[in-house]
Design an enzyme around this catalytic site. Structure first.
Site, PDB file in Angstrom:
ATOM      1  N   TRP A 267       8.613  -8.231   6.412  1.00  0.00           N
ATOM      2  CA  TRP A 267       7.083  -8.848   6.190  1.00  0.00           C
ATOM      3  C   TRP A 267       7.850 -10.485   6.215  1.00  0.00           C
ATOM      4  O   TRP A 267       7.575 -11.683   5.297  1.00  0.00           O
ATOM      5  CB  TRP A 267       7.227  -8.213   4.676  1.00  0.00           C
ATOM      6  CG  TRP A 267       6.560  -7.240   4.171  1.00  0.00           C
ATOM      7  CD1 TRP A 267       5.400  -7.418   3.313  1.00  0.00           C
ATOM      8  CD2 TRP A 267       7.532  -6.239   4.022  1.00  0.00           C
ATOM      9  NE1 TRP A 267       5.377  -6.125   3.524  1.00  0.00           N
ATOM     10  CE2 TRP A 267       6.202  -5.487   3.749  1.00  0.00           C
ATOM     11  CE3 TRP A 267       8.582  -5.665   4.177  1.00  0.00           C
ATOM     12  CZ2 TRP A 267       6.715  -3.639   3.562  1.00  0.00           C
ATOM     13  CZ3 TRP A 267       9.044  -4.592   4.193  1.00  0.00           C
ATOM     14  CH2 TRP A 267       7.819  -3.606   3.813  1.00  0.00           C
ATOM     15  N   CYS A 303       2.746  -2.332   4.531  1.00  0.00           N
ATOM     16  CA  CYS A 303       1.421  -1.203   3.565  1.00  0.00           C
ATOM     17  C   CYS A 303       0.704   0.077   3.992  1.00  0.00           C
ATOM     18  O   CYS A 303       0.561   0.820   3.956  1.00  0.00           O
ATOM     19  CB  CYS A 303       1.625  -2.208   1.917  1.00  0.00           C
ATOM     20  SG  CYS A 303       0.080  -2.962   2.105  1.00  0.00           S
ATOM     21  N   HIS A 362      -2.344  -4.187  -1.886  1.00  0.00           N
ATOM     22  CA  HIS A 362      -1.589  -3.029  -1.415  1.00  0.00           C
ATOM     23  C   HIS A 362      -2.682  -1.587  -1.559  1.00  0.00           C
ATOM     24  O   HIS A 362      -3.183  -1.555  -1.563  1.00  0.00           O
ATOM     25  CB  HIS A 362      -0.634  -3.612  -2.944  1.00  0.00           C
ATOM     26  CG  HIS A 362       0.862  -2.157  -2.414  1.00  0.00           C
ATOM     27  ND1 HIS A 362       1.155  -2.021  -1.029  1.00  0.00           N
ATOM     28  CD2 HIS A 362       1.256  -0.897  -2.870  1.00  0.00           C
ATOM     29  CE1 HIS A 362       1.860  -1.147  -0.895  1.00  0.00           C
ATOM     30  NE2 HIS A 362       1.888  -0.572  -2.266  1.00  0.00           N
ATOM     31  N   ASP A 385       2.534   6.806  -2.337  1.00  0.00           N
ATOM     32  CA  ASP A 385       3.301   4.891  -1.674  1.00  0.00           C
ATOM     33  C   ASP A 385       4.482   5.085  -0.875  1.00  0.00           C
ATOM     34  O   ASP A 385       5.613   5.922  -1.383  1.00  0.00           O
ATOM     35  CB  ASP A 385       3.786   4.114  -2.943  1.00  0.00           C
ATOM     36  CG  ASP A 385       3.383   3.243  -2.121  1.00  0.00           C
ATOM     37  OD1 ASP A 385       3.139   2.948  -1.288  1.00  0.00           O
ATOM     38  OD2 ASP A 385       2.770   1.882  -2.830  1.00  0.00           O
ATOM     39  N   TYR A 547      -8.070  27.047 -12.865  1.00  0.00           N
ATOM     40  CA  TYR A 547      -6.715  27.994 -13.397  1.00  0.00           C
ATOM     41  C   TYR A 547      -5.546  26.970 -12.976  1.00  0.00           C
ATOM     42  O   TYR A 547      -4.306  27.608 -13.244  1.00  0.00           O
ATOM     43  CB  TYR A 547      -6.679  29.558 -12.806  1.00  0.00           C
ATOM     44  CG  TYR A 547      -6.424  29.566 -11.414  1.00  0.00           C
ATOM     45  CD1 TYR A 547      -5.334  29.774 -11.129  1.00  0.00           C
ATOM     46  CD2 TYR A 547      -7.562  29.247 -10.761  1.00  0.00           C
ATOM     47  CE1 TYR A 547      -5.052  29.692  -9.853  1.00  0.00           C
ATOM     48  CE2 TYR A 547      -7.156  29.751  -9.712  1.00  0.00           C
ATOM     49  CZ  TYR A 547      -6.095  30.110  -8.845  1.00  0.00           C
ATOM     50  OH  TYR A 547      -6.054  29.605  -7.907  1.00  0.00           O
TER      51      TYR A 547
END
Length: 628
Positions: A267, A303, A362, A385, A547
Site C-alpha cells: 500500500w 484488497c 474494502h 477476508d 437440516y
C-alpha cells in the site's frame, strides 16, 4: 520325439513332463483374472464431466464432485464372473494415505449402491469389458487421488500399477444436498461456482466504480495451481473434507506475510520489483506465476486483488463464492467493536492511540456453506477476508464468519465475527482525555461505517446491495440491539450498559411440540427479577431451516410489547400458523425462532434463539436452545 532323435528314453520323459507343465500353465493362465486397461471416461464432453458440472475445466482429466456417482470402464483378461471373482478400487491422496483418516479409500463392489458411502456397482458387461458406476462420500476429502484396481479369483490376485494419467480430482459439490456447500438455487450455482468473470466495486459510497475481473477458474493450469496452493498449507489431507477448515486455511494462504502465500500486499505507492495492484485484471496470471515459480509470493496486491484471487480458488475447488465491497469499512484494532478516536485535554489527536481507521472501501468475500460446528441457523453466507489486516490464532486470516451471526450481534460464534462486525456496524466514538488520565465520551456516530455493501448481481453485471444481509436497517431498534449485544463480548463490555440484568426471556414448547401440517404453538416466558416495573419490547422472527442449519427464508416477523410488574413472570402464547410456512418446507422441516428485545428503563438487551423440528410419525422432536 521323432524330431528329437538325439534324446534318450529318459530325455523323452523330460519332454513329456515339460509338455504337461506347459499345458497346466496355459490352463491356469486362462483362469487368472487381471486388469488390462482402465478407462475413466474423462473426456470433457463426456457423461462424467457433464453430469458433474466440470466440463468447463481445461483438459481431459477425470474431475468429479463428491457425493455423486461417476462411470468408469475396465478391460479384463477374461470375462468377470461375479460368483468367483472379486474386485475393489483403491484411491489414495496425500503423502501418507491411511484408511482411518479417509485418505486411503477402499471401494467395494456391491449389488446396489447406497447414498453417503464409497461403493461401486457393475452396470454393464460386454465380454471382457465391464462398466462400473462408482458412488462417493459427500464428506470425502477433496484433492488428487491415485487410482489402482485390484481383482482376485480363486487362483490369484492382481492389481493395476498407478498411472498418473488416471488420477482422479475430487471437488466440493454444491449440487449435492448432503455436501456442506450445497446451494439449492440453480441460477446462484451458475453465478457463484461456474461464472468465470465478475465485477469488483471500489471508490466511495457517493461515487461507486466497478471493474471487470477475470476469475478464470477453468483456465489451463488453474486447477493444478489451486491444488498446489492447498498443498502449500499446513492442513493435513485428512482435514480437506471440511469446507470450513479449507476456507480458513486458504484465507491465510492467499496472503504472504507468515506462510509465503500467493500475494504480497503493498500500500506504499512504490511497486518497484513487481506489478502495481491496479494493473491486474484477473487471477490467472497471478496463480500461474505463483505455482510455476515454486511458491514465491507474487508482487503486489491490495484488497480487491486478494478478493479476486480468493473467489477464483474457492470457485475452482467447488465452494460457492463472491467478491464483496464494503464502503466506509472500519478496521478495529483492539476488539472493542467500536471505532475509537482519541483526543487530549486540548482536543489534539493522540496519534499513538488512534490505531482504528475507516477505509473508503474494502473488498473481501462471501462463501456459502453449512456450519455444523455452530448452532443451527448460522449456515449460509460466510464472510472470509484474505487481505492481511489482523492475525487470527497467530495467522493473517479472517473467517469464515457467519453473516447471520454478524447481523444479530452474535460475535461469540467463530471465526473472527467481532472483526467483521466492526467493519460493517461499529459505532464511531470520540474520546477526550481527562486531567486524571481517564477518558470520557464526547461524541458518537452511529451511522459512520458499513454503507452500500455491494456484489455483482446473479445473472447480470448490475451491482446489487446486500447491506441487509450484514445488518438490520441503520438506526432501527433491531440494529441497535445487535450493536449492544455484540459490544458485551468486546474489550469494552460496559460501553452501552447502564445497569445489571434483571429481565430474562425464554421459549418453551408445549407437550411433544409442533407437528407437520399443524400450527406451531410455543410459549414465551418473560421474567422480571427486579423490584421495579419494567417495560420490554420483543422482536420475533421465524425462518425455515434446512437440516444442515442453513436458513431458507423468513416466514414471520412480529413485534411484542410486554409490561411487567415487580417480580412478575409473564407467559405468552405464541402461534405460527401452518399456512405461513407450508410452501417453504424442505426435506427435513425445521424452524428457528429468534427473539431480540430491549428493556427500556435499563437499556438491557434481551436475546434468545430456539430451533425445533416438526414432529412426524417417524421423527421425534428435537429442541436446542442457545442463549444470546
Amino acid at each position: 520325439l521323432k524330431e528329437n532323435k538325439q534324446v534318450s528314453w529318459n530325455g523323452g520323459r523330460v519332454c513329456l513332463d515339460y509338455l504337461a507343465i506347459k499345458s497346466k500353465s496355459d490352463s491356469l493362465s486362462e483362469l487368472l483374472l487381471s486388469v488390462c486397461s482402465v478407462d475413466l471416461l474423462s473426456n470433457k464432453t463426456g457423461q462424467n464431466r457433464l453430469e458433474h458440472h466440470t466440463d468447463l475445466y481445461h483438459g481431459n482429466e477425470l474431475i468429479i464432485r463428491r457425493g455423486q456417482t461417476f462411470l468408469m470402464e475396465l478391460d479384463l483378461s477374461r470375462p468377470f464372473n461375479s460368483k468367483i471373482d472379486k474386485l475393489h478400487l483403491d484411491l489414495r491422496t496425500g503423502p501418507r494415505p491411511a484408511v482411518s483418516k479417509n485418505t486411503h479409500v477402499l471401494i467395494p463392489l456391491v449389488e446396489e449402491l447406497q447414498d453417503e458411502r464409497w461403493e461401486a456397482k457393475i452396470v454393464e458387461q460386454n465380454s471382457n469389458r465391464i462398466k462400473l458406476s462408482v458412488n462417493s462420500d459427500p464428506k470425502a476429502v477433496i484433492g488428487r487421488y491415485k487410482l489402482t484396481v485390484t481383482v482376485s479369483c480363486p487362483n490369484g490376485k492382481a492389481a493395476t500399477t498407478h498411472d498418473p494419467s488416471k488420477d482422479i480430482i475430487m471437488l466440493f459439490n454444491p449440487w449435492c444436498e448432503d455436501d456442506t456447500v450445497y446451494m439449492d438455487d440453480e441460477e446462484e450455482r451458475k453465478e457463484y461456482v461456474l461464472n468465470d468473470t465478475g465485477r469488483l466495486y471500489y471508490g466511495t459510497e457517493k461515487q461507486i466504480g466497478a471493474r471487470t475481473w477475470n476469475y478464470g477458474q477453468f483456465h489451463e493450469g488453474i486447477l493444478d495451481a489451486c491444488l498446489y496452493v492447498l498443498d502449500k498449507t499446513e492442513m493435513l489431507p485428512s482435514a480437506r473434507g471440511d469446507s470450513v477448515n479449507v476456507v480458513r486455511v486458504l484465507s491465510a494462504m492467499i496472503n504472504s506475510p507468515d506462510d509465503s502465500g500467493v500475494l504480497a500486499g503493498n500500500w506504499s505507492g512504490n511497486y518497484a520489483g513487481g506489478v502495481s495492484p491496479t494493473a491486474w485484471s484477473g487471477s490467472v496470471d497471478i496463480l500461474k506465476k505463483y505455482s510455476q515459480e515454486g511458491g514465491m509470493p507474487v508482487k503486489y496486491g491490495q484488497c480487491w486483488v486478494f478478493s479476486g484471487v480468493t473467489t477464483t480458488v474457492l470457485r475452482c475447488l467447488g465452494i460457492p463464492c463472491r467478491s464483496v465491497t464494503n464502503f466506509q469499512s472500519a478496521h478495529d484494532t483492539d476488539v472493542s467493536l467500536t471505532t475509537d478516536v482519541y483526543f487530549d485535554e486540548n482536543m489534539e489527536p493522540i496519534n499513538h492511540l488512534n490505531t482504528d481507521s475507516v477505509w473508503n472501501f474494502h473488498v473481501w468475500n462471501d462463501c456459502w456453506m453449512a456450519r455444523p460446528d455452530l448452532p443451527p441457523g448460522i449456515g449460509g453466507w460466510q464472510a472470509v477476508d484474505s487481505t492481511p489486516q489482523e492475525t487470527s490464532h497467530g495467522r493473517f486470516r479472517c473467517g469464515p464468519a457467519s453473516l447471520t451471526a454478524i447481523r444479530t450481534g452474535q460475535v461469540y460464534l467463530k471465526y473472527d465475527t467481532p472483526f467483521v462486525f466492526a467493519e460493517v456496524n461499529s459505532d464511531k466514538i470520540y474520546w477526550q482525555k481527562n486531567r486524571d488520565g481517564t477518558f470520557r465520551q464526547i461524541h458518537i456516530e452511529k451511522k459512520a461505517v458499513g454503507h452500500y455493501i455491494s456484489t455483482k448481481a446473479v445473472g447480470s453485471d448490475e451491482r446489487t446491495d446486500i447491506t441487509h444481509l450484514y445488518k438490520h436497517a441503520e438506526g432501527s431498534e433491531e440494529e441497535r440491539i445487535a450493536v449492544e449485544t455484540a459490544s458485551r463480548y468486546g474489550s469494552k463490555p460496559d460501553m452501552y450498559s447502564t445497569s445489571k440484568v434483571d429481565v430474562t426471556v425464554e421459549v418453551n414448547l408445549e407437550g411433544e411440540g409442533p407437528r407437520m401440517g399443524a400450527d406451531a404453538q410455543l410459549t414465551i416466558v418473560v421474567t422480571n427479577l427486579s423490584s421495579q416495573p419494567r417495560s420490554a419490547t420483543l422482536h420475533s422472527q421465524v425462518a425455515v431451516m434446512y437440516y444442515t442449519g442453513v436458513l431458507k427464508g423468513t416466514v414471520k416477523k412480529e413485534k411484542l410489547s410486554v409490561e411487567l410488574m415487580p417480580n412478575e413472570v409473564k407467559t405468552m402464547e405464541w402461534v405460527l400458523p401452518y399456512q405461513c410456512y407450508q410452501d417453504q418446507l424442505v426435506d427435513q422441516a425445521a424452524l428457528m425462532l429468534t427473539l431480540s428485545g430491549r428493556v427500556t428503563e435499563t437499556q438491557q438487551v434481551l436475546a434468545t434463539q430456539t430451533s425445533f423440528r416438526l414432529r412426524t410419525p417417524d421423527l421425534k422432536i428435537e429442541v436446542r436452545a442457545y442463549p444470546g
